[in-house]
Enzyme design. Structure first.
Site, mmCIF file in Angstrom:
data_model
loop_
_atom_site.group_PDB
_atom_site.id
_atom_site.type_symbol
_atom_site.label_atom_id
_atom_site.label_comp_id
_atom_site.label_asym_id
_atom_site.label_seq_id
_atom_site.Cartn_x
_atom_site.Cartn_y
_atom_site.Cartn_z
ATOM 1 N N GLU A 50 -5.130 5.661 -9.705
ATOM 2 C CA GLU A 50 -5.905 6.371 -8.889
ATOM 3 C C GLU A 50 -5.856 7.382 -7.933
ATOM 4 O O GLU A 50 -5.549 7.968 -7.211
ATOM 5 C CB GLU A 50 -6.698 5.521 -7.158
ATOM 6 C CG GLU A 50 -7.431 5.472 -6.382
ATOM 7 C CD GLU A 50 -7.743 5.200 -5.296
ATOM 8 O OE1 GLU A 50 -9.083 5.702 -4.586
ATOM 9 O OE2 GLU A 50 -7.117 4.224 -5.142
ATOM 10 N N HIS A 93 -4.330 -1.520 -7.677
ATOM 11 C CA HIS A 93 -4.695 0.132 -7.910
ATOM 12 C C HIS A 93 -3.939 0.236 -8.698
ATOM 13 O O HIS A 93 -2.619 0.918 -8.768
ATOM 14 C CB HIS A 93 -3.963 0.452 -6.446
ATOM 15 C CG HIS A 93 -5.342 -0.195 -5.369
ATOM 16 N ND1 HIS A 93 -6.271 -1.639 -5.513
ATOM 17 C CD2 HIS A 93 -6.206 0.402 -4.322
ATOM 18 C CE1 HIS A 93 -7.084 -1.596 -4.234
ATOM 19 N NE2 HIS A 93 -7.015 -0.175 -3.448
ATOM 20 N N TRP A 142 -10.925 5.459 4.713
ATOM 21 C CA TRP A 142 -10.987 6.169 3.875
ATOM 22 C C TRP A 142 -12.630 6.246 2.917
ATOM 23 O O TRP A 142 -12.779 7.269 2.835
ATOM 24 C CB TRP A 142 -10.147 5.273 2.373
ATOM 25 C CG TRP A 142 -8.734 5.317 2.465
ATOM 26 C CD1 TRP A 142 -8.374 6.357 1.563
ATOM 27 C CD2 TRP A 142 -7.778 4.593 3.119
ATOM 28 N NE1 TRP A 142 -6.737 5.849 1.860
ATOM 29 C CE2 TRP A 142 -6.467 4.657 3.040
ATOM 30 C CE3 TRP A 142 -8.114 3.354 3.636
ATOM 31 C CZ2 TRP A 142 -5.347 4.293 3.064
ATOM 32 C CZ3 TRP A 142 -7.193 2.260 4.171
ATOM 33 C CH2 TRP A 142 -5.431 3.174 4.074
ATOM 34 N N ASP A 165 -14.468 -1.351 -2.563
ATOM 35 C CA ASP A 165 -13.524 -1.257 -2.309
ATOM 36 C C ASP A 165 -13.125 -0.652 -0.633
ATOM 37 O O ASP A 165 -12.598 -1.505 0.374
ATOM 38 C CB ASP A 165 -12.692 -0.190 -3.094
ATOM 39 C CG ASP A 165 -11.582 0.017 -2.273
ATOM 40 O OD1 ASP A 165 -10.382 -0.510 -3.349
ATOM 41 O OD2 ASP A 165 -10.926 1.509 -2.990
ATOM 42 N N GLN A 199 0.951 -1.789 0.185
ATOM 43 C CA GLN A 199 0.118 0.095 -0.450
ATOM 44 C C GLN A 199 0.606 1.396 -0.188
ATOM 45 O O GLN A 199 -0.147 2.819 -0.347
ATOM 46 C CB GLN A 199 -1.115 -0.415 1.360
ATOM 47 C CG GLN A 199 -1.516 1.714 1.421
ATOM 48 C CD GLN A 199 -2.708 0.608 1.930
ATOM 49 O OE1 GLN A 199 -4.324 0.204 1.976
ATOM 50 N NE2 GLN A 199 -3.116 1.557 3.407
#
Length: 246
Positions: A112, A109, A214, A208, A51
């Site tokens: 984004e 990902h 988030w 998601d 991440q």
């Protein structure tokens, strides 16, 4: 608890991205245990997700390999979060090579962001073809495409279709997070769903985030996701609405 909640909403499969940037890999260990526990009633797929950046985070590369060795199912990445576009491109290449060597799927990902110059999906499509990963690769989010110029997208979408890369837009979180730097007009923040479908690209809605930093909302109900996607993508014809809920 979440898996039980999801089953109550009719879900039989979940794909979740587990952060591998913690050197202890506690989340990986925990979710591998959860995967075994819920196996009788739900198919839980785990994505090794660096991440904080595959290269940007000092130990993410090593930890990604460790997580896959522990039994995580899918290779993930976040190229737009690397320190440079070049590093993002390199990360796509290496992560796809890892997946090809191990016979694994890829769910990245990808782009984004509202930055129209974030074009890592192009590299993902290229690596998919180069390494023979057709049908095993997904690009999640792809929100930069809502800001790209139409000429470039007219080149990009056929490349995605040729490579057999799937797209996973996440309308609830995308409409919440994207366009935050805009005043007005404010961008919707969803990738080009209708245009993808018209070219035969496989598109699947994603949740998601559910009850996390988030996105503090979410109900584990994919009908909510499809309902939002229908509105944001302006898929209001009878045929489009049918596809949204198919």
């Amino acid at each position: 608890a979440y898996c039980d909640w999801a089953v109550s909403m009719g879900l039989l499969a979940i794909r979740t991205h587990v952060d591998v940037c913690d050197d202890r890999l506690l989340a990986v260990e925990a979710l591998l245990d959860v995967k075994k526990t819920v196996a009788p009633y739900i198919d839980l797929q785990l994505v090794a997700f660096p991440q904080d950046g595959f290269y940007r985070s000092p130990t993410a590369r090593e930890n990604t390999i460790r997580a896959l060795d522990m039994g995580v199912d899918i290779v993930g990445g976040i190229p737009h979060f690397e320190r440079s576009m070049a590093d993002g491109t390199r990360s796509v290449t290496e992560l796809c090579e890892i997946a090809a060597k191990r016979g694994l799927m890829v769910d990245m990902h990808c782009d984004e962001t509202d930055d129209p110059l974030s074009r890592h999906i192009e590299q993902l499509a290229y690596e998919t073809q180069r390494l023979g990963l057709q049908g095993r690769v997904a690009g999640s989010h792809l929100t930069s495409m809502h800001s790209m110029d139409n000429y470039y997208v007219s080149k990009l979408l056929p490349l995605i279709a040729e490579a057999g890369v799937s797209a996973i837009p996440n309308p609830l979180i995308n409409i919440m997070l994207q366009g935050r730097h805009d005043t007005f007009p404010k961008r919707r923040g969803l990738t080009r769903v209708k245009e993808m479908l018209a070219l035969g690209i496989r598109v699947g809605w994603g949740q998601d985030c559910v009850l996390d930093p988030w996105y503090s909302l979410g109900t584990a109900d994919m009908l909510d996701v499809a309902f939002m996607g229908l509105h944001v993508a302006q898929m209001s014809s009878p045929a489009d609405m049918t596809r949204c809920f198919d």
